[in-house]
Enzyme design. Structure first.
Site, PDB file in Angstrom:
ATOM      1  CE  LYS A  33      27.471  16.108  41.878  1.00 17.17           C
ATOM      2  NZ  LYS A  33      27.928  15.006  41.306  1.00 17.17           N
ATOM      3  CG  ASP A  60      24.292  13.499  39.543  1.00 15.30           C
ATOM      4  OD1 ASP A  60      23.389  13.194  38.686  1.00 15.30           O
ATOM      5  OD2 ASP A  60      25.281  14.146  39.286  1.00 15.30           O
ATOM      6  CE  LYS A  62      25.429  12.870  35.321  1.00 19.37           C
ATOM      7  NZ  LYS A  62      25.887  13.010  36.845  1.00 19.37           N
ATOM      8  CG  LEU A  63      18.125   5.602  37.690  1.00 17.71           C
ATOM      9  CD1 LEU A  63      19.040   6.172  38.797  1.00 17.71           C
ATOM     10  CD2 LEU A  63      16.958   5.198  38.424  1.00 17.71           C
ATOM     11  CG  ASP A  65      17.989   0.295  32.014  1.00 18.36           C
ATOM     12  OD1 ASP A  65      17.104  -0.718  30.965  1.00 18.36           O
ATOM     13  OD2 ASP A  65      18.835  -0.520  32.634  1.00 18.36           O
ATOM     14  CB  ILE A  66      13.380  -0.456  29.399  1.00 19.70           C
ATOM     15  CG1 ILE A  66      13.668  -1.304  30.685  1.00 19.70           C
ATOM     16  CG2 ILE A  66      14.463  -0.924  28.236  1.00 19.70           C
ATOM     17  CD1 ILE A  66      12.993  -2.690  30.286  1.00 19.70           C
ATOM     18  CB  THR A 124      29.469  20.447  32.456  1.00 17.67           C
ATOM     19  OG1 THR A 124      29.796  19.642  33.503  1.00 17.67           O
ATOM     20  CG2 THR A 124      28.192  21.203  32.987  1.00 17.67           C
ATOM     21  CD  GLN A 195      32.595  19.970  35.186  1.00 23.42           C
ATOM     22  OE1 GLN A 195      32.063  19.767  34.064  1.00 23.42           O
ATOM     23  NE2 GLN A 195      32.529  19.411  36.279  1.00 23.42           N
ATOM     24  NE  ARG A 216      36.952  17.916  39.877  1.00 20.65           N
ATOM     25  CZ  ARG A 216      37.321  17.339  38.879  1.00 20.65           C
ATOM     26  NH1 ARG A 216      38.198  16.927  38.275  1.00 20.65           N
ATOM     27  NH2 ARG A 216      36.422  17.732  37.735  1.00 20.65           N
TER      28      ARG A 216
END
Length: 238
Positions: A33, A60, A62-63, A65-66, A124, A195, A216
């Protein structure tokens, strides 16, 4: 891998990524990732570099927006040759549909398969208390995640990112013909860190996860490959 264990490459620079991947005998078996830290530092070049190790890539970002902006951004991501990308479900139906269109158009233009589009539900790190008091959500966590997952499926997403704690309800309410990618995975002996909603690989598999994300505990291990194999065994052993 049919149900991948994704390693979150939470490093600040590519040299550390290369040193980490060099500790594995077969990087072509890995799914990794790439998050915001690496991508915002290096841009698409980080994808090119990691693809040289033949890893599958989960990008990753995480878009959120409009719809037009997300569509055009997804066109660029679809042409990179990654395998998974994320968009935030809170952006709504039109934005999610635009994300799917942009991703498909970008991949088609580059002559590549379309990446899997995954909708982020609730992070999370978000607790029930934060959901209620800071997001002012009228639903409890399970119902909020189920609602967002249904929205993602109706909008054309391939799956969602979700805590393992909501998996059972998701499988019942949204179905098995959808992907459930679960971060916040920890063995009992490993620290949870920041988390709040965590589960073991075994629990995630039992409850219907399609893939898990581990960061991690593997990347900060003294023996990353050994730790990876330990998590993989727990994830795949039936």
């Amino acid at each position: 891998m049919e149900k991948p264990l994704m390693i979150a490459l939470d490093f600040p620079d590519l040299d550390q990524v290369r040193q980490f991947l060099a500790q594995f005998e077969q990087t072509d078996q890995l799914t990794v990732k790439i998050g915001m830290e690496l991508f915002y530092h290096y841009g698409p070049a980080v994808v090119t570099t990691i693809k040289q190790a033949d890893c599958d890539i989960f990008l990753d970002l995480k878009l959120f927006d409009i719809p037009h902006t997300v569509e055009k951004a997804m066109e660029q991501l679809g042409a990179l040759g990654v395998d998974y990308v994320t968009v935030h479900t809170l952006g709504g139906f039109q934005m999610l549909q635009a994300a799917k269109k942009g991703l498909s158009d970008g991949a088609k233009r580059a002559g590549l398969p379309k990446p899997h589009l995954l909708g982020v539900t609730e992070l999370t790190s978000i607790s029930e208390q934060v959901l209620k008091e800071q997001q002012n959500c009228r639903l409890d966590m399970n119902n909020q995640v189920v609602s967002l997952a249904k929205l993602a499926k109706d909008s054309g997403c391939d799956g969602v990112i979700t805590s393992a704690l909501e998996l059972s309800d998701l499988v019942k309410s949204v179905g098995t013909d959808f992907e459930y990618v679960v971060p916040g995975i920890r063995m009992h002996q490993d620290a949870a860190g920041d988390q709040n909603r965590v589960a073991t690989p075994k629990d995630a598999r039992k409850d219907g996860a399609s893939a898990i994300v581990v960061g991690r505990p593997i990347t900060q291990s003294n023996d990353p490959e050994h730790t990876y194999q330990r998590y993989l065994k727990s994830w795949t052993l039936k």
